[in-house]
Scaffold this motif. Sequence first.
Motif, PDB file in Angstrom:
ATOM      1  N   THR B 466      -5.319 -18.126  22.374  1.00 39.44           N
ATOM      2  CA  THR B 466      -4.887 -16.793  22.746  1.00 39.44           C
ATOM      3  C   THR B 466      -4.877 -15.918  21.493  1.00 39.44           C
ATOM      4  O   THR B 466      -4.538 -16.374  20.407  1.00 39.44           O
ATOM      5  CB  THR B 466      -3.467 -16.827  23.319  1.00 39.44           C
ATOM      6  OG1 THR B 466      -2.674 -17.655  22.466  1.00 39.44           O
ATOM      7  CG2 THR B 466      -3.445 -17.398  24.720  1.00 39.44           C
ATOM      8  N   ALA B 467      -5.272 -14.686  21.662  1.00 39.23           N
ATOM      9  CA  ALA B 467      -5.248 -13.752  20.530  1.00 39.23           C
ATOM     10  C   ALA B 467      -3.805 -13.452  20.185  1.00 39.23           C
ATOM     11  O   ALA B 467      -3.036 -13.041  21.031  1.00 39.23           O
ATOM     12  CB  ALA B 467      -5.973 -12.478  20.903  1.00 39.23           C
ATOM     13  N   THR B 468      -3.447 -13.693  18.956  1.00 36.01           N
ATOM     14  CA  THR B 468      -2.064 -13.430  18.578  1.00 36.01           C
ATOM     15  C   THR B 468      -2.025 -12.510  17.376  1.00 36.01           C
ATOM     16  O   THR B 468      -0.990 -12.286  16.795  1.00 36.01           O
ATOM     17  CB  THR B 468      -1.334 -14.717  18.195  1.00 36.01           C
ATOM     18  OG1 THR B 468      -2.034 -15.299  17.094  1.00 36.01           O
ATOM     19  CG2 THR B 468      -1.285 -15.687  19.345  1.00 36.01           C
ATOM     20  N   THR B 469      -3.139 -11.984  17.010  1.00 35.67           N
ATOM     21  CA  THR B 469      -3.202 -11.258  15.755  1.00 35.67           C
ATOM     22  C   THR B 469      -3.138  -9.745  15.948  1.00 35.67           C
ATOM     23  O   THR B 469      -3.125  -9.016  14.973  1.00 35.67           O
ATOM     24  CB  THR B 469      -4.494 -11.610  15.016  1.00 35.67           C
ATOM     25  OG1 THR B 469      -5.566 -11.567  15.969  1.00 35.67           O
ATOM     26  CG2 THR B 469      -4.419 -12.992  14.425  1.00 35.67           C
ATOM     27  N   SER B 470      -3.095  -9.276  17.167  1.00 30.84           N
ATOM     28  CA  SER B 470      -3.089  -7.832  17.349  1.00 30.84           C
ATOM     29  C   SER B 470      -1.911  -7.377  18.208  1.00 30.84           C
ATOM     30  O   SER B 470      -2.080  -7.015  19.342  1.00 30.84           O
ATOM     31  CB  SER B 470      -4.392  -7.389  18.018  1.00 30.84           C
ATOM     32  OG  SER B 470      -4.569  -8.124  19.213  1.00 30.84           O
ATOM     33  N   PRO B 471      -0.703  -7.452  17.647  1.00 31.37           N
ATOM     34  CA  PRO B 471       0.428  -6.954  18.415  1.00 31.37           C
ATOM     35  C   PRO B 471       0.253  -5.461  18.675  1.00 31.37           C
ATOM     36  O   PRO B 471      -0.262  -4.727  17.827  1.00 31.37           O
ATOM     37  CB  PRO B 471       1.625  -7.210  17.501  1.00 31.37           C
ATOM     38  CG  PRO B 471       1.044  -7.286  16.135  1.00 31.37           C
ATOM     39  CD  PRO B 471      -0.330  -7.826  16.290  1.00 31.37           C
ATOM     40  N   VAL B 472       0.649  -5.060  19.857  1.00 28.24           N
ATOM     41  CA  VAL B 472       0.592  -3.633  20.165  1.00 28.24           C
ATOM     42  C   VAL B 472       1.608  -2.918  19.281  1.00 28.24           C
ATOM     43  O   VAL B 472       2.766  -3.280  19.247  1.00 28.24           O
ATOM     44  CB  VAL B 472       0.934  -3.405  21.644  1.00 28.24           C
ATOM     45  CG1 VAL B 472       1.097  -1.923  21.924  1.00 28.24           C
ATOM     46  CG2 VAL B 472      -0.128  -4.011  22.523  1.00 28.24           C
ATOM     47  N   ASN B 473       1.180  -1.990  18.549  1.00 28.26           N
ATOM     48  CA  ASN B 473       2.106  -1.335  17.627  1.00 28.26           C
ATOM     49  C   ASN B 473       1.569   0.021  17.214  1.00 28.26           C
ATOM     50  O   ASN B 473       0.993   0.179  16.149  1.00 28.26           O
ATOM     51  CB  ASN B 473       2.328  -2.225  16.396  1.00 28.26           C
ATOM     52  CG  ASN B 473       3.409  -1.637  15.514  1.00 28.26           C
ATOM     53  OD1 ASN B 473       4.093  -0.697  15.907  1.00 28.26           O
ATOM     54  ND2 ASN B 473       3.539  -2.190  14.322  1.00 28.26           N
ATOM     55  N   THR B 624       0.461 -10.280  22.168  1.00 36.08           N
ATOM     56  CA  THR B 624      -0.212  -9.119  22.739  1.00 36.08           C
ATOM     57  C   THR B 624       0.538  -8.642  23.981  1.00 36.08           C
ATOM     58  O   THR B 624       1.331  -9.378  24.568  1.00 36.08           O
ATOM     59  CB  THR B 624      -1.635  -9.477  23.169  1.00 36.08           C
ATOM     60  OG1 THR B 624      -1.549 -10.511  24.163  1.00 36.08           O
ATOM     61  CG2 THR B 624      -2.459  -9.989  21.998  1.00 36.08           C
ATOM     62  N   ALA B 625       0.258  -7.418  24.367  1.00 39.14           N
ATOM     63  CA  ALA B 625       0.858  -6.884  25.591  1.00 39.14           C
ATOM     64  C   ALA B 625       0.478  -7.753  26.778  1.00 39.14           C
ATOM     65  O   ALA B 625       1.279  -7.982  27.686  1.00 39.14           O
ATOM     66  CB  ALA B 625       0.398  -5.438  25.809  1.00 39.14           C
ATOM     67  N   GLU B 626      -0.731  -8.271  26.742  1.00 37.01           N
ATOM     68  CA  GLU B 626      -1.189  -9.115  27.844  1.00 37.01           C
ATOM     69  C   GLU B 626      -0.371 -10.402  27.914  1.00 37.01           C
ATOM     70  O   GLU B 626       0.028 -10.849  28.996  1.00 37.01           O
ATOM     71  CB  GLU B 626      -2.668  -9.445  27.636  1.00 37.01           C
ATOM     72  CG  GLU B 626      -3.311 -10.091  28.836  1.00 37.01           C
ATOM     73  CD  GLU B 626      -4.696 -10.621  28.508  1.00 37.01           C
ATOM     74  OE1 GLU B 626      -5.205 -10.320  27.404  1.00 37.01           O
ATOM     75  OE2 GLU B 626      -5.248 -11.353  29.344  1.00 37.01           O
ATOM     76  N   VAL B 659       7.115  -4.554  25.002  1.00 34.51           N
ATOM     77  CA  VAL B 659       6.056  -4.503  23.983  1.00 34.51           C
ATOM     78  C   VAL B 659       6.584  -3.841  22.711  1.00 34.51           C
ATOM     79  O   VAL B 659       6.324  -4.309  21.595  1.00 34.51           O
ATOM     80  CB  VAL B 659       4.835  -3.749  24.539  1.00 34.51           C
ATOM     81  CG1 VAL B 659       3.875  -3.375  23.420  1.00 34.51           C
ATOM     82  CG2 VAL B 659       4.129  -4.599  25.598  1.00 34.51           C
TER      83      VAL B 659
END
Lengths: 703, 703
Positions: B466-473, B624-626, B659
Motif C-alpha cells: 500500500t502506498a504510505t508515502t503520500s499523506p494528504v496534507n 493515504t486518504a484511501e 484525513v
Amino acid sequence: MIEFADLRELIAPRSITLIGAGETGLGAWLTRNVLEHSTFAGPIHLVTDRRPEVFGRPTFPSVADIDGEIDVALILLPRGLVPQALRDAQAKGARFAVIMAGGFGEFGDEEGIALDRELREVIAAGSTRVVGPNSPGVGSILAPLGLTIQPGFKDELSPGPIGLIAQSGGVTRAVLQDSHRGVGFSAFFATGNQMDLDVADYLNYFVQDAATKGVALAIESVPSSDRFVEAAERARAAGKPVVMLKTGTSEAGRKAASSHTGAVVGEQGAMRAVAAQHGISVVDDLIHLVNVVHYRLAVTHGNQGWTPRSREVAIVGMSGGSGVLVADALATNGVGLAELDPSTKDRMRLFLPPTLPLSNPLDLADASFRENAFEDSLRLVAQDPGVGALLVIFNAWYENNSMRYAKAAIAVAAEADVPVIPVWMSARGGPELDVLVQAGLLPVRSATEAAATVQSLMADAAGPPTATTSPVNEMISTPRLPDGTILEDRAKQLLDARGVRVSRELVVDTLEAAKAAADAIGYPVILKGLDDSATHRAGTGLVSGAVRTAKQLVDAWNGIADAFRTHTGRDGCPVLVAEFVEGELEAYIGLKRDPEWGMILSLGLGGRWIEEIADAAVLPLPATAEAIENALTASKLARAIERSQLHGAPRAGLLDIAVRIAALGAEHPEISELDVNPVILTRVAAVAVDALITVERCGTDSG
Amino acid sequence: MIEFADLRELIAPRSITLIGAGETGLGAWLTRNVLEHSTFAGPIHLVTDRRPEVFGRPTFPSVADIDGEIDVALILLPRGLVPQALRDAQAKGARFAVIMAGGFGEFGDEEGIALDRELREVIAAGSTRVVGPNSPGVGSILAPLGLTIQPGFKDELSPGPIGLIAQSGGVTRAVLQDSHRGVGFSAFFATGNQMDLDVADYLNYFVQDAATKGVALAIESVPSSDRFVEAAERARAAGKPVVMLKTGTSEAGRKAASSHTGAVVGEQGAMRAVAAQHGISVVDDLIHLVNVVHYRLAVTHGNQGWTPRSREVAIVGMSGGSGVLVADALATNGVGLAELDPSTKDRMRLFLPPTLPLSNPLDLADASFRENAFEDSLRLVAQDPGVGALLVIFNAWYENNSMRYAKAAIAVAAEADVPVIPVWMSARGGPELDVLVQAGLLPVRSATEAAATVQSLMADAAGPPTATTSPVNEMISTPRLPDGTILEDRAKQLLDARGVRVSRELVVDTLEAAKAAADAIGYPVILKGLDDSATHRAGTGLVSGAVRTAKQLVDAWNGIADAFRTHTGRDGCPVLVAEFVEGELEAYIGLKRDPEWGMILSLGLGGRWIEEIADAAVLPLPATAEAIENALTASKLARAIERSQLHGAPRAGLLDIAVRIAALGAEHPEISELDVNPVILTRVAAVAVDALITVERCGTDSG
C-alpha cells in the motif's frame, strides 16, 4: 411431575436381537461388536433374511421367527424398512429399540418426511422405548457392551468415570477416541434424532449410575428444556458435573430475530444463561469438553464436588517465552494470574538461585535441572492459597530432565487440591508424554486449548441451586395479550399498568390543551409537531427544547406552529406534549422467548447503538430480583452506571422496571419479544421511554 | 537508508569457536550439537579452562590461545564472564558472537542491570555482531548446523521451506518440534534480548535465502519498527509470506493508556494495524503460526504467491455432527461457508445417492464407503469457484475406509489450488494419520484450531504494497506543540487552524454580546451558564434548549439568569454561546503514539460510551486518504452511518476530519495522544465538538 425412562436394562439387557446382522459393512461392524467385543452372557438373536448364518451363527429370517419375547432390538435396516421392523419388535415385547438408520426428517426429502411421520406414529402406538433413529448406538465401556456400529469400539475400551451423550455418531466416536489420551468412560449414548428417548433420559441414567461421576454432553438440540433442566438439577444434587457443547442451531433458533434484543442476545445467549443457572459448564469444542470433565473429576481424587478456591491460576515451566504465550492466551480468555504468596516465594527461595525472578509465569530456567527443584516448586505453587489451578509447561525435550519434569507433575497432581494441567506445547511425543497420559494428567496441546479449558474450569462455580420459584410479583396480573405487535403507546400503557415508570405524554390540538397537558405531566416537557411527512424532525423546528415554564410553552408552541406552516404550508398540527426526560444514560430491557429454552430476560446498555454495543446480561425466567441484580452487575451497563454515579435511585429504578418486566414475561408466555429501549436513567430515576411488544403463540405452547 | 547485517556467514561460518565447551549439562548439549550433529568441515575450537580435552578433542584454555583469527564465537558462560569473553572474541577478529547466557536486563537485579550496560558498551565498541544475549542459539536445518544448546536438535532435522525466528529459546524448540507433524524448516534464529542483531536482520536473511519460502515469527518485542517494516516489505516483494505471533507486552506498552482512544485501541491494535499494512499475517498461538505458513506454502506447490480466490470455505466428511462443529467454530471466527455451485452439485449427483443432501458442510455418510465417492467429491468441491479452502473431516476410524479417505485428501491436495486441510478430530493416531503427515498435509487437531488457522489464512490478502508515502496534507503545518495537555478550547483552535470543522463557541457576559455571538456563530445555538459549582448542569436550568431566533435567545438568556440567581443567589454569570450541533450519530477520531509502532490513527463510534462500544478501526501513519476510508469501512461506525443514512455529506465530512488529523499526527510525533470525541454527524456535516491533545516527547525520539 417429570419422569424419565429407566435405561438400566437398555445397558444391561436380558437379550439382544440384532435386526440386520451381516458379515460386511455396517452389519459386520455391529455384529462383531455384539458377538466379539462385548461381554454378554444372555441370548443374542441375529435376524436377516439374506443368509442362514452370520459368522458361523444361525440367523432368524424374521423377528417373528424368534421363540418367545425379545428385549433390546438393534435395527440396522434401510430407512424404508424401519417402521415395520419396529412394529415387529413391539409385537415381540421389546422394551427397547435402537434405530440406526438415518434419512428421516433430517434429509428433508418427501420419502424421508413421510417415514418420519410414520415412525413417530409407530413409536406412539407401542410401549417400546426408542433410541434414535439416526443413532450409531449405545454402549457400556465398563461391561463392555457395544450395541453400536462403530468399528473402533474394540480399540477404545478405556473404563472410567465419564458418561458421554452425543447427538451425532461421528462426534460420539471422536470423543470415545480420547481414550488414547488417557480419558476413561463409563457408557455412551448417541442420541440421534431423539424421536422418543432424549438427552434428558440419558442424563438421568448417568445421575443414577454409580460408576459415572461426571457427564460430557455434545448435542445439537434439546427437545424438552423442562426435562433437561430437571435432569441437570438431579446431576447437581448428586454432585456430578455436567459439561456441555451445544453445536449447530435448531431450525427454530435460526428464525431471524426481529427485535434488537433478539439480535443482541444471539443464538447462544439463552442456552448459556439456562446452563449457568443449572450448574452446567458450556464449552466450545470437543477437546475442551472432555478436558473440563476430566480435570474436574481428577482434582477431587474420587471424592465428590470441587469448587475452585481461586479463579486465578499459576504457570510454571522452564521456558519464559512459552509461559508468556500461555499467559497471553489466558488473558484473552479472561483468566487471571495469581500473585504468589510471599510465604510461597520465601520457601522457594531456599532452593532456587537468589537472582531468579519468582514471578507468575514462573520460569525456572536452568534451575530446573537441579534435583527436586522442579517438583518442589510445583508443590509449593500448587499449595499457594491464591492459586486455583496449576499449568505446567512442557515446551520441548530437555534430555533426562524432561522425564523428571513429567514425574514431578504426576507426583504433585496426585496430592494437589487444584487441577494440575500439563501443557505439552509440542508435536514431539515420547515416553515423557506417555507417562503423563498414563497417569491421567491429560496433557493439553496448545496455549489456546489450555486457556479455553481453564476458562470453563474456573468459571464453573457449581454452587447450590438458585431459587427460581419465587419471582417478585406483587402486581395485578394482566389478561392474556392479543396476537400481533403492540406499539409504543399501548405497550407503555400496558407497562404502566404493571407499575413500570414510563414517560408520560399527551397529544393535543390547541395551546390551551397543551398547557393543561404540561400541567398534568409536570414540567419540563418537550413539544413535538406530529407531521408524518418529516422523516427526521431534527432541523425542522418541529421539536422544541426543554420547556420549563408556561411562558416557555407559549414560545415553543408558536415556534412549532411557524415551523409547521413553513414546512407544509398548512396551519395547525397535532402536537405531542411529552415529559422531558433529561438522560444521563440509556439502558434497554428485553424479553425473548427462545424456542428451546423458554422466556429469557436481558438487559444492558441501550439507545440507538444497542446492536453495536451488544451488551446483554441474560437470564432465564422466572428469576428472583436477586438474580436479576446479579445479572445486571455482570453487564457493561453496571460499569457505566457506576462511572456516571447513578448507583442510587436511578439504578434501583432500573432494577424495579426489570423485575416488573421479568414478572410480565414469566406470566405471559404468549409474548415472543419485548423491547423497552431506551430506559433513560436520569439523576433521580429510571424511565421507560419507548417500548414494543410482539405476541405470538407457539403452535405447541399450551401455557 | 536502512541496512541489515549480512548473516549468511553466521549460518555458514569459516570457523566455530565454542567458549564454554564441556561434557555435562548445557556445555555438553552445545558441544555435541556442533561436533556430532552438524555437518561442518571448517575448524572448530573448543575453549575451556576446566579440562584439557572435551569428548576426546583438545581444548584451548582461553580464546587468546587460539592461533590466528576466529570467526563465529559461541559464548556459553555465566553472565558475569560474558563481557570479557566478548572482548576476547573481538580481539581475535570474530565477525559474529552468539551469547547464550541470560540474566541481564530481563532479570532486573542490580548485577544483571550493570552487566547489561557493560555488555552494550562492549558491543558498541567493537565490530563483532552479536546474537542475544539470552539466546539458545541459531542454526541451519538444511546443512545441518546446530550452533545451539537445544538437546533435541538432532531429532528435529526436517528440512523444508520455513524460516523460523523466535525470541524465546523454549518457543524456538517447541516450533522446531513441529517437524514431528511434517513441517520442514530451513534455518532458525532465537533472537534472545536483541541487544545488537534484531528480528529485522533475521527476517532480511530469510528474504535473501533462496531455500526459505516463508517465515514464521514468534517475538515479544520489535526494537525498531522502521527496520522491521522495511524487512517485511522486502519479504512481500520477494513473495515470501510472513506470519507473526506477538507474545507478551512490552514494558512501554503496559503503560496505562490515559485516553479513551488508548483504551479502545488496546495493546494489540497498533501491532495488528502495522502488520496488516505490510502484509504480515498475525496469529494467536504457535500451532496456528506454523499451520498458516505451511498451508500458504503448500497450496502454491512450490510457486510463489497465493491469494485466496474466495474467503469462504467448504467442509467435507462423513460425520454430519463433526462438520457442524467445525462450521460453528468457523462462524465464531468470522469465516463463512461457501454455497456450492449448482454445477458442482450436478456432477456430484451423478455418483452420490439421490436423497443425500448436498449441503456445506457436506456429510457423505455411508456413501463415502463407495469406491472413489470420497475422492471424487473432494475434488469437485476443491474445484468449486466459490470455495477458498477445503477442510476434510477425519472424526473417527472407519476400518479400511479411513485409509481411503486419507489417500483421497492427499491426491486432491496435490493438484488443488486451494489449501486442503485435514481436521483430525481425534486422539487416535495410526497409519492414516501418518500418511497425511508424511504427505505434508499437516492435520489440525480440533475444530477451534482449524477455525483459527483458516481465519488467518483467509484474511491474509498479501496484496501489493500500500502506498504510505503520500499523506494528504494540503494544510499549513503547525509549529511543534508544547509539552503537556491541550484542553478543549485550545485543542479545538488548533484543529480549526488545520481546517477541521469544529463547533464554534464564544463566552459572553451580556445579552447584547450573546446576540452578537449568536449572529456570528449562526443559529441555532445553545446557551450554557458557566457555573463551576454545578457539577451536573442537567435539571438546573443553566442549559437552554436549541435557540433558533433572536427572540428565543432573549427568553433563553432570561431563563438562565433566573436559574443562576436561584442556584447561587448571585446575579449574572458568564454564558457560553455555542453552535447547537443537533446530532444523528457520534463518532470519535484518535491518535496514539505506540512505543513500538509509532503514530496510529483510530476512529469508530464515539460519545460517552466509547469504551463500552469498543469500536476502533486502526491504521498506522502516515496513511493515504484511501487507506483511511478503507479503515472506516471496516468499522461498526460505517454500518451505523449507513443505517442512519448519513453516507453523503456527513460521512465525507468525517473523513475530511480524519484525513486532517492523520496529517497532524504524521507531522507531530510529539503528540502522544489525541482524542476528538465526539465528532457529531448531523444530517449535513460532521463537526468536532470536543478535543483533547496530550504532548509528550519520547526520550529517544529525535523526530
